[in-house]
Design an enzyme around this catalytic site. Sequence first.
Site, PDB file in Angstrom:
ATOM      1  N   THR A 265       0.803  -1.224   0.000  1.00  0.00           N
ATOM      2  CA  THR A 265       0.000   0.000   0.000  1.00  0.00           C
ATOM      3  C   THR A 265       0.837   1.277   0.000  1.00  0.00           C
ATOM      4  OG1 THR A 265      -0.060  -0.057   2.427  1.00  0.00           O
ATOM      5  CG2 THR A 265      -1.900  -1.080   1.277  1.00  0.00           C
ATOM      6  N   SER A 280       2.968  -5.315   3.336  1.00  0.00           N
ATOM      7  CA  SER A 280       1.917  -5.261   4.367  1.00  0.00           C
ATOM      8  C   SER A 280       1.374  -6.667   4.613  1.00  0.00           C
ATOM      9  CB  SER A 280       0.754  -4.383   3.900  1.00  0.00           C
ATOM     10  OG  SER A 280       1.189  -3.108   3.541  1.00  0.00           O
ATOM     11  N   GLU A 283      -1.264  -8.484   9.990  1.00  0.00           N
ATOM     12  CA  GLU A 283      -2.490  -8.907  10.681  1.00  0.00           C
ATOM     13  C   GLU A 283      -2.883 -10.317  10.227  1.00  0.00           C
ATOM     14  OE1 GLU A 283      -1.989  -5.490  10.459  1.00  0.00           O
ATOM     15  OE2 GLU A 283      -1.982  -5.776  12.616  1.00  0.00           O
ATOM     16  N   ASP A 398      -0.368  -4.182  19.177  1.00  0.00           N
ATOM     17  CA  ASP A 398      -0.451  -3.744  17.783  1.00  0.00           C
ATOM     18  C   ASP A 398       0.156  -2.356  17.576  1.00  0.00           C
ATOM     19  OD1 ASP A 398      -1.025  -3.939  15.112  1.00  0.00           O
ATOM     20  OD2 ASP A 398      -3.146  -3.459  15.299  1.00  0.00           O
ATOM     21  N   ASP A 400       2.489  -0.928  15.838  1.00  0.00           N
ATOM     22  CA  ASP A 400       3.432  -0.945  14.723  1.00  0.00           C
ATOM     23  C   ASP A 400       4.446   0.192  14.866  1.00  0.00           C
ATOM     24  OD1 ASP A 400       0.886  -2.166  13.761  1.00  0.00           O
ATOM     25  OD2 ASP A 400       2.057  -2.473  11.948  1.00  0.00           O
TER      26      ASP A 400
END
Lengths: 658, 308
Positions: A265, A280, A283, A398, A400
């Site tokens: 992305t 990416s 998840e 989470d 990042d």
Amino acid sequence: MVALRSSSQASVGARAVLTLCFGLMLVPSGCSRPRAKQSEEPNAAAQATAPDVASVEPKLAQPESTPPARQTAETTSPDAQAAAARSTAVGIEPVEESPPVGNVDDKALLAAQDNDGNWLMYDRTYNAQRHSGLKQINRQNVSRLQPLWTFQTGVLDGFECTPLVVDGIMYVTTPWNHAYAIDCKTGSQLWHYQKSLPENLALCCDAVNRGFAIYGDQLYMTTLDAHLVCLNKNTGEELWDEAITAHGENGQEEKDIYKMAYSATLAPLIVKGKVIIGISGAEYGIRGFIDAYNAQTGKREWRFYTVPAAEDKAEYAQKALKTWAGQSWLTGGGSAWVTGTFDPDLNTLYWGTGNPSPDFNGEVREGDNLYTCSILALDPDDGTYKWHFQNSPHDVWDYDGVNTPMLVDFEKDGKTVKALVQAHRNGYFYCLNRENGQFIYGKPFCEVTWADQTKGANGLDPKTGRPFVNPAALPTEEGVRVCPGAAGGKEWNPMAYHPGTGYAYVPVINNCAKFTSGKAFFIKGQPYWGSSLTLIDGEASGSFKAIDVASGDIRWEVKTRSPMVAGVLTTAGDLVFTGDAEGFFTAYDARTGEDLWHFQCGSGHHASPITYALDGQQYIVVCVGWGGWTAGFAGDGAPWLRDARRGNTIFVFTLPTG
Amino acid sequence: MVRSVQPCTRLSLVVSSIVVPGCALICLHLNGHIDAQADEERVHLSVASSKDAAPETAIAESESAQSSELTAKDEAALAEGQALYRGLCSGCHGGMGRGGKGPNLTDDRWLHGDKDEDIIRVIKNGVPGTTMKKLGESLKEQQTASIVGYVRSLARSPGESNWTPYMAGDPKAGEQLFFDDNGKAQCAKCHTVNRKGGHVGPTLDRIAARRSPEFVMESIVQPSKFIDPLFEAVQVATKEGKVIVGLRINETNFSIQLREENGRFHSFMKRDLEEFHALAKSLMPENIPEQLSVKQLHDVFAFLMTLN
């Protein structure tokens, strides 16, 4: 302007008075006045690309000076003369004409800071300061800013693009990998490209794209099915379409890796003829990497796995392998989904890495999980490891570490500090020595409960920067409230820096979430979260903060109703531009945070504004269209954003010319 | 006034032993057991959290097997559904299913059909053109069914509960009270059911399917306990000294829009206001339990419970 948090607990009266008098919330330490230091040292040489600091011409309006410094350059082209006449008629200074860029080569990219007329890369410059020397639009006249044209794409999902502008043409990418070339003067479409995408893509956080990279006559875009495409900038014709490959279950290099939930992305970064991208998918239990492709042929030149494999024999890889329990590295995550930065003097590439997989269940991946949630310093020529700094070892929230690692220089104790600063999702503003990765400071810029604030310096080891994790914040089966929530204290959207103030301008998310940990089951191509989180009802709000990069101190703050999740632009007109979730695009005074102008764009902001000049006139551009994962606030944290209007539109603003 | 369901709120409508002159002591238990005889028309109820009510819950537990509809098998399916939902679905639809990047799964609007087979089809095939991914090849039929079961449970209540009301009410009588503009409740002045009523409070269509019984009862007796951020009352003071209280329709960083109880709409730029703030109290009257008899309260409640 301030949106009060409309909660019953707020001491509304006093705040409202302050708010309404000043239009912003001033932090007690105060910065209604600019730092004296700045007026003594204009343009504090925060340009990583400028080796000789003293020789850099001050390009910024002095903080103390009321009118902007006059442009003295002579204009020669007939267009510029006409524009000059037009501009003078209404009392605005014409912009000095930029020479045509032509083919964007390494020299042009290295000198991007000095090229006010164009916007040549995602972060404007390799140091990602997102600062333009243009000052035709400034504090005195910005209140007269008006839309010139808009461009509607018909695409509905989150618009996260930073447009490029080269010689009067704008290049834009949209969700679902559409792309457009647009005439900067009139908003007319010159070409449209649409990538053919397979069905059933694995997209955790909307079908987004963040923009092109340009090199020579070619444009580069990453795609949702994990390809890198190259287009002819004049026609939009696809020159090549390279599938990014990855190891499949049998260890074979496979194409169609979107079936394993890989996607891409980010806007690529061009460094010395290489197209550098990150992947990416953390998840979904992918194994992250950063790649470099030959800009001409599309062939991969190097790959750096953010999560090393057993067969990687390099020292850094073997060290990292020990930080993963068992085979957990196989599905370890660590994507690299935001564009990195580059220091040509140090020949170093800086890139942030994402969360380990599964997100919330750390039991199946005991250890620090290197190199997830880290800043990586690599050699851009061959992808060799130089150093790393792991902000969040063994992350289970989470957080990042992908947010843009911005490069700035500042003076401290008589010495120039070559710094890398990052407003991390984990809620800390970090400052590292970018020459060696040494920790300088880390300070929270929002409520942080995952680290124990009573220990070390603000919850971090003052020497190493390693956090003292609060054991009570580890996700449990019943759920535990932790701040910030999984969108972090700041989303991916880039901050910006103003060399005149020494401040980084940071859009902040104030939110907490209930994190649960549960069964971690890996199904190829499907989400691998290890349970979930729930934002706390009504608890998501935002703010916009000016952080002094030399100290990490907050100099001013504007509170906002909803989380601030758009990118930022600063200009030498002493302005800071960003947008909010309700659709307003706002110009703030870089020194005080006062809002000087705002415009309702019809949908929430999640993209990053740019500026360019053409025929003596300065323009401000912003892509508008709510979406991305931040739309996730609508369910619980900020339910007033439920059913928020969508739709991609590009807005271009300028001063009226008579 | 109905608020969003609080995930951890395991409420039991218990013990309200507040002696108002002329009022009897009333005690409502989880199982509806009466501790004290209610022989008086007007009562004042309060709702305690289950933690506060620990001694009473023991009584409930002895009867829980009988009142619970869930068998052990169902519970296992629900637990499986929860784990699968959290791992696969919550990223877009939210931990409690109230939506976010993906649609809300608790508001009774089903874009692709509201039958179980419709939801199963969407989970299996995904929704082309959106980021809703196909799960059919990854899940067993029974796993998909367990997700549907869990999603349904999210929509229905904030969690399993054995709470039952103190007494049965008459839904017909409750309906009359609900819509009677001159009656003791006057609910429809602010709430709409079947397109009849006002818009100061949330629409209550299908409320029994969307909220748990105890949550609904608690909303009637303690309307300010949880206020949905979408239904907050705000007070603004203009620079001319005018003070207006109304329901916030919308707010941005620069403006605020509200509607007074009489229906009048206002839009203000914040810079033109002296002050504005959200009220800690709901616009819903707090004295409804005092206005109504126990019987009437349960009539209105019974009417709401028919809306599913």
